[in-house]
Design a protein around this motif. Structure first.
Motif, PDB file in Angstrom:
ATOM      1  N   VAL A 128       0.837  -1.206   0.000  1.00  0.00           N
ATOM      2  CA  VAL A 128       0.000   0.000   0.000  1.00  0.00           C
ATOM      3  C   VAL A 128       0.870   1.253   0.000  1.00  0.00           C
ATOM      4  N   ILE A 129       1.920   1.253   0.812  1.00  0.00           N
ATOM      5  CA  ILE A 129       2.829   2.403   0.845  1.00  0.00           C
ATOM      6  C   ILE A 129       3.427   2.640  -0.538  1.00  0.00           C
ATOM      7  N   GLU A 130       3.920   1.600  -1.177  1.00  0.00           N
ATOM      8  CA  GLU A 130       4.535   1.741  -2.496  1.00  0.00           C
ATOM      9  C   GLU A 130       3.542   2.253  -3.528  1.00  0.00           C
ATOM     10  N   ARG A 131       2.314   1.722  -3.528  1.00  0.00           N
ATOM     11  CA  ARG A 131       1.283   2.194  -4.465  1.00  0.00           C
ATOM     12  C   ARG A 131       0.961   3.663  -4.216  1.00  0.00           C
ATOM     13  N   THR A 132       0.892   4.048  -2.949  1.00  0.00           N
ATOM     14  CA  THR A 132       0.583   5.433  -2.592  1.00  0.00           C
ATOM     15  C   THR A 132       1.688   6.376  -3.029  1.00  0.00           C
ATOM     16  N   LEU A 133       2.925   5.989  -2.798  1.00  0.00           N
ATOM     17  CA  LEU A 133       4.053   6.869  -3.100  1.00  0.00           C
ATOM     18  C   LEU A 133       4.306   7.026  -4.598  1.00  0.00           C
ATOM     19  N   THR A 134       3.821   6.104  -5.429  1.00  0.00           N
ATOM     20  CA  THR A 134       4.029   6.240  -6.870  1.00  0.00           C
ATOM     21  C   THR A 134       3.288   7.447  -7.434  1.00  0.00           C
TER      22      THR A 134
END
Length: 113
Positions: A13-19
């Motif tokens: 979720v963090i990675e998807r959000t930061l993209t």
């Protein structure tokens, strides 16, 4: 240690959000963790640090807010705190209880730079 799998989901979720944002680094990650997840805060911290290593989250602070278990009686609709793992309505003594809080694992917020 199921905390590894839980934290893996958090980092997805963090990675998807930061993209979607230009972020230099993550400073703080705040989670809401329900008591029914049986996730131990110390184990979550250890796994969090492992996932953070060599990533944009390295050095970030993890804040874990424990969420108590609440239920709703399917018979009389009373909402109440579940103090033990014995799910019994304190009003009508019914055992048909819906869990309405305490089984979640939520990424509540990210503080970034």
């Amino acid at each position: 240690m199921h905390e590894m799998a839980l934290m893996g989901g958090v980092f997805e979720v963090i990675e998807r959000t930061l993209t979607h944002h230009e972020v230099k680094r993550v400073l703080q990650v705040k989670l809401k963790v329900g008591e029914l997840t049986n996730a131990q805060p110390d184990a979550l911290q250890m796994v969090f640090e492992a996932f953070c290593k060599d990533s944009i989250c390295e050095g970030a602070e993890l804040i874990v807010e424990r969420v108590p278990v609440r239920g709703r009686c399917r018979n009389c609709q009373l909402e109440f705190s579940v103090e033990t793992m014995f799910f019994l309505c304190p009003e009508c003594q019914n055992t048909s209880i819906e869990v309405i809080q305490g089984d979640e694992l939520l990424l509540e917020s990210l503080e970034v730079e």
